[in-house]
Design a protein around this motif. Structure first.
Motif, short mmCIF file in Angstrom:
data_model
loop_
_atom_site.label_atom_id
_atom_site.label_comp_id
_atom_site.label_asym_id
_atom_site.label_seq_id
_atom_site.Cartn_x
_atom_site.Cartn_y
_atom_site.Cartn_z
N GLY A 46 25.03 12.55 -25.42
CA GLY A 46 25.00 11.29 -24.71
C GLY A 46 25.82 10.21 -25.39
O GLY A 46 25.79 10.08 -26.61
N VAL A 47 26.54 9.43 -24.58
CA VAL A 47 27.32 8.30 -25.07
C VAL A 47 26.64 7.00 -24.68
O VAL A 47 26.25 6.20 -25.51
N SER A 48 26.53 6.79 -23.38
CA SER A 48 25.84 5.61 -22.85
C SER A 48 25.24 5.97 -21.51
O SER A 48 25.75 6.84 -20.80
N CYS A 49 24.16 5.28 -21.15
CA CYS A 49 23.54 5.57 -19.87
C CYS A 49 22.87 4.32 -19.32
O CYS A 49 22.61 3.36 -20.06
N SER A 50 22.60 4.38 -18.03
CA SER A 50 22.01 3.24 -17.33
C SER A 50 20.95 3.76 -16.38
O SER A 50 21.24 4.60 -15.52
N ASN A 51 19.73 3.26 -16.52
CA ASN A 51 18.68 3.67 -15.62
C ASN A 51 18.83 2.98 -14.27
O ASN A 51 19.45 1.92 -14.16
N SER A 52 18.26 3.57 -13.25
CA SER A 52 18.42 3.08 -11.90
C SER A 52 17.72 1.74 -11.68
O SER A 52 16.87 1.35 -12.48
N GLY A 53 18.10 1.08 -10.62
CA GLY A 53 17.42 -0.14 -10.22
C GLY A 53 17.52 -1.26 -11.23
O GLY A 53 16.56 -2.03 -11.39
N GLY A 54 18.64 -1.36 -11.89
CA GLY A 54 18.80 -2.43 -12.87
C GLY A 54 17.99 -2.23 -14.13
O GLY A 54 17.66 -3.19 -14.84
N GLY A 55 17.68 -0.97 -14.42
CA GLY A 55 16.90 -0.66 -15.60
C GLY A 55 17.70 -0.75 -16.89
O GLY A 55 18.82 -1.25 -16.91
N SER A 56 17.11 -0.25 -17.93
CA SER A 56 17.70 -0.38 -19.26
C SER A 56 18.96 0.46 -19.41
O SER A 56 19.17 1.45 -18.71
N THR A 57 19.78 0.04 -20.36
CA THR A 57 20.94 0.82 -20.77
C THR A 57 20.75 1.26 -22.21
O THR A 57 20.05 0.59 -22.99
N TYR A 58 21.36 2.36 -22.56
CA TYR A 58 21.27 2.90 -23.91
C TYR A 58 22.65 3.38 -24.34
O TYR A 58 23.47 3.75 -23.51
N SER A 59 22.87 3.35 -25.64
CA SER A 59 24.12 3.87 -26.20
C SER A 59 23.82 4.59 -27.50
O SER A 59 22.87 4.25 -28.20
N SER A 60 24.63 5.55 -27.80
CA SER A 60 24.47 6.25 -29.08
C SER A 60 24.86 5.31 -30.22
O SER A 60 25.65 4.38 -30.04
N ASN A 61 24.33 5.56 -31.39
CA ASN A 61 24.62 4.71 -32.54
C ASN A 61 26.11 4.69 -32.87
O ASN A 61 26.64 3.69 -33.34
N SER A 62 26.79 5.79 -32.60
CA SER A 62 28.19 5.90 -32.97
C SER A 62 29.10 5.02 -32.11
O SER A 62 30.24 4.75 -32.50
N VAL A 63 28.61 4.57 -30.95
CA VAL A 63 29.47 3.76 -30.08
C VAL A 63 28.93 2.36 -29.84
O VAL A 63 29.59 1.54 -29.19
#
Length: 126
Positions: A46-63
Motif C-alpha cells: 500500500g502507498v496511499s488510500c482513501s475511504n469512501s464517503g469522505g472518510g480517512s486517508t492513509y499513507s505508508s511511512n515511506s511516502v
C-alpha cells in the motif's frame, strides 16, 4: 467495472509526477480507493488510500509528506500526487477500488480489493 491508471514515466530524483486512475462502469462515490506499488522482486504494498464517503486517508511511512491521494468522485477519478521522488519509489503503481466495508487502515491492504487497474510504471533515475 474498469480502472485505468495513467501518468507514469521517467523522472529524475527530486521530481514530481501525478498519477490518475479513472473508473468506468460504476460510481466512485461509495468506493474505497487505493494506490499500491510493486517493485521488482517485492510484494505489492500500500502507498496511499482513501475511504469512501469522505472518510480517512492513509499513507505508508515511506511516502508521508511527499505523496498525496485525492479523489474527484464527480469525475470518477482518483489521483496520486508524488513529490520529491526518490529512486526507491521506482515501481509499477496500481490503483484499486472496493465497495466493501473497510475499517481504519484496511484500505492499505491489497487483499481487501476486488477491482484493479492495469498498472503504470514509475521510474526515478538520473
Amino acid at each position: 467495472v474498469q480502472l485505468q491508471a495513467s501518468g507514469g514515466g521517467l523522472v529524475q530524483p527530486g521530481g514530481s509526477l501525478r498519477l490518475s486512475c479513472a473508473a468506468s462502469g460504476f460510481g466512485f462515490g461509495n468506493y474505497n480507493v487505493g494506490w499500491f506499488r510493486q517493485a521488482p522482486g517485492k510484494e505489492r504494498g500500500g502507498v496511499s488510500c482513501s475511504n469512501s464517503g469522505g472518510g480517512s486517508t492513509y499513507s505508508s511511512n515511506s511516502v508521508k509528506g511527499r505523496f498525496t491521494i485525492s479523489r474527484d468522485d464527480a469525475k470518477n477519478t482518483v489521483y496520486l500526487q508524488m513529490n520529491d521522488l526518490k529512486s526507491e519509489d521506482t515501481a509499477v503503481y496500481y490503483c484499486a477500488a472496493s465497495d466493501r466495508t473497510f475499517f481504519g487502515s484496511d484500505c492499505m491492504e491489497p487483499h481487501h480489493y476486488e477491482h484493479w487497474g492495469q498498472g503504470t510504471l514509475v521510474t526515478v533515475s538520473s
